[in-house]
Design an enzyme around this catalytic site. Sequence first.
Site, PDB file in Angstrom:
ATOM      1  N   GLY A 161     -77.635  17.061 -14.494  1.00  0.00           N
ATOM      2  CA  GLY A 161     -78.268  17.389 -15.768  1.00  0.00           C
ATOM      3  C   GLY A 161     -79.443  16.469 -16.061  1.00  0.00           C
ATOM      4  O   GLY A 161     -79.265  15.437 -16.728  1.00  0.00           O
ATOM      5  N   TYR A 162     -80.608  16.824 -15.573  1.00  0.00           N
ATOM      6  CA  TYR A 162     -81.816  16.016 -15.783  1.00  0.00           C
ATOM      7  C   TYR A 162     -82.847  16.751 -16.630  1.00  0.00           C
ATOM      8  O   TYR A 162     -83.132  16.384 -17.753  1.00  0.00           O
ATOM      9  CB  TYR A 162     -82.436  15.631 -14.437  1.00  0.00           C
ATOM     10  CG  TYR A 162     -81.589  14.745 -13.557  1.00  0.00           C
ATOM     11  CD1 TYR A 162     -80.716  13.804 -14.108  1.00  0.00           C
ATOM     12  CD2 TYR A 162     -81.656  14.841 -12.169  1.00  0.00           C
ATOM     13  CE1 TYR A 162     -79.936  12.989 -13.303  1.00  0.00           C
ATOM     14  CE2 TYR A 162     -80.884  14.024 -11.352  1.00  0.00           C
ATOM     15  CZ  TYR A 162     -80.031  13.105 -11.924  1.00  0.00           C
ATOM     16  OH  TYR A 162     -79.265  12.297 -11.123  1.00  0.00           O
ATOM     17  N   SER A 163     -83.421  17.828 -16.088  1.00  0.00           N
ATOM     18  CA  SER A 163     -84.551  18.498 -16.735  1.00  0.00           C
ATOM     19  C   SER A 163     -84.189  19.084 -18.093  1.00  0.00           C
ATOM     20  O   SER A 163     -83.054  19.491 -18.333  1.00  0.00           O
ATOM     21  CB  SER A 163     -85.089  19.611 -15.830  1.00  0.00           C
ATOM     22  OG  SER A 163     -85.613  19.095 -14.632  1.00  0.00           O
TER      23      SER A 163
ATOM     24  N   GLU B 166     -81.002  12.831  -3.298  1.00  0.00           N
ATOM     25  CA  GLU B 166     -80.996  14.294  -3.297  1.00  0.00           C
ATOM     26  C   GLU B 166     -82.094  14.842  -2.416  1.00  0.00           C
ATOM     27  O   GLU B 166     -81.899  15.812  -1.676  1.00  0.00           O
ATOM     28  CB  GLU B 166     -81.178  14.819  -4.721  1.00  0.00           C
ATOM     29  CG  GLU B 166     -81.200  16.340  -4.795  1.00  0.00           C
ATOM     30  CD  GLU B 166     -81.539  16.856  -6.187  1.00  0.00           C
ATOM     31  OE1 GLU B 166     -81.409  18.068  -6.394  1.00  0.00           O
ATOM     32  OE2 GLU B 166     -81.934  16.057  -7.049  1.00  0.00           O
TER      33      GLU B 166
ATOM     34  N   SER C 295     -90.982  18.531  -8.575  1.00  0.00           N
ATOM     35  CA  SER C 295     -92.068  19.392  -8.104  1.00  0.00           C
ATOM     36  C   SER C 295     -92.978  18.657  -7.133  1.00  0.00           C
ATOM     37  O   SER C 295     -92.959  17.428  -7.021  1.00  0.00           O
ATOM     38  CB  SER C 295     -92.884  19.888  -9.297  1.00  0.00           C
ATOM     39  OG  SER C 295     -93.574  18.798  -9.898  1.00  0.00           O
TER      40      SER C 295
ATOM     41  N   GLU D 298     -96.072  18.132  -7.432  1.00  0.00           N
ATOM     42  CA  GLU D 298     -96.936  17.214  -8.171  1.00  0.00           C
ATOM     43  C   GLU D 298     -96.233  15.875  -8.416  1.00  0.00           C
ATOM     44  O   GLU D 298     -96.847  14.800  -8.327  1.00  0.00           O
ATOM     45  CB  GLU D 298     -97.355  17.851  -9.498  1.00  0.00           C
ATOM     46  CG  GLU D 298     -98.322  19.018  -9.370  1.00  0.00           C
ATOM     47  CD  GLU D 298     -97.660  20.276  -8.822  1.00  0.00           C
ATOM     48  OE1 GLU D 298     -98.379  21.143  -8.289  1.00  0.00           O
ATOM     49  OE2 GLU D 298     -96.415  20.396  -8.937  1.00  0.00           O
TER      50      GLU D 298
END
Length: 396
Positions: free
Chosen positions: A132-134, A248, A377, A379
């Site tokens: 649970g990050y974003s 990860e 991502s 970026e």
Amino acid sequence: MNFSFAEEELAFLERFQAYLEGEKQRPDANIVFAPWRETDSWLVDSPERRQFMKRLAEAGYIGMSWAREYGGREMPGVYDYLLNEELSSQGAPIIGKGVGCIGKTIIAHGSDRLKQEFLPQILAADIEFALGYSEPGAGSDLASLKLRAERRGDKWVLNGQKMWTTSAHFADWYWVAARTDTDVPKHKGISVFLVPMDHPGLTITEIKTMGDHRTNQVFFDDVDVPQDYLVGEENAGWQYVCEALDYERFALYTVGPLLLRFQSLVELLKLTRRDGVPLSNDPVVRSQVADFACDVETAKMLQRRVIARAIKGEVPTVEAAMYKYYSTQLGRRIANYAIDCLGPLGLLKAGAPHAPFGGKWEMSDRATVVDTIGGGSSEVQKNIVARRGLGLMVGA
């Protein structure tokens, strides 16, 4: 640097390949081994796949590199790498979040209570985790997360929302980053908690990606978490999140699927004809394929640099970012090129009449976009390399 494998490592790989051949004789093999799955081939998202992981655990293949005091076998980390590569190459679920991201972080920073409760369950393949990050406003800029955790007596109470939690609909536990201090710089006010996914305060709703891959948004409504389930130190969570993300990136983004995609491209070019001549005979096409072959070898070497750093007990932050960026962009380019070679028919989906190769490449073209986003991502990866690898002041 010598990236070749020792004789004992190759012997281990042969034994494991023989073990998998036995697994393929089981009636559920078509669910466990699914190389046709694209973005989610590594998930343990069915009873058949969970049973497969439990058999791997019983055979001693999970947590091989962990210290004996935590139930491991203290084998060099290269054996975990060989294991994961073989699993991913055959479309089977891999040893990912539990052993790599979460297990290693608990070993490094968790309390004795957390070690005693979770490490044996991870080694036995009894539990699955979601990360649970974003959040809606904190994806690439993860440190801007706003999910609030407030201390109330001997508990923490969490309120807010998470996005893009891939495993939320089948996981047992939620590894959650939350804001515990709003009066300090954003990187310094984050903590990590372990939350049971069946908590009544959690609401999970499905999000379908362009790659036909399910992810989820999760809503927190007064989710109470005992103090014991705070991971490590309060407000030190940013360090733990970064380390877990590094694990990860090299645990989940294996080379195997990329090699399979390249091999499938070569087969496509042999079977697809233009004016009665296989595309593989075209000198321009052959030149492009040669370039892809070199790129695939480059990706393989970048991945092994990650492994080489990790097995020394170091966190491969820059190496993992370089590999994740390069390999996922390469997978995207290969899928794009396949569509170009197939022409308009290549845009037909699976199930459509006359779809070449059963619509595989249309699916791959969409799925590889998801690969460039998940786990941070492209970026984000470039910023990591620029800041930590090259010492540049990005955005200054």
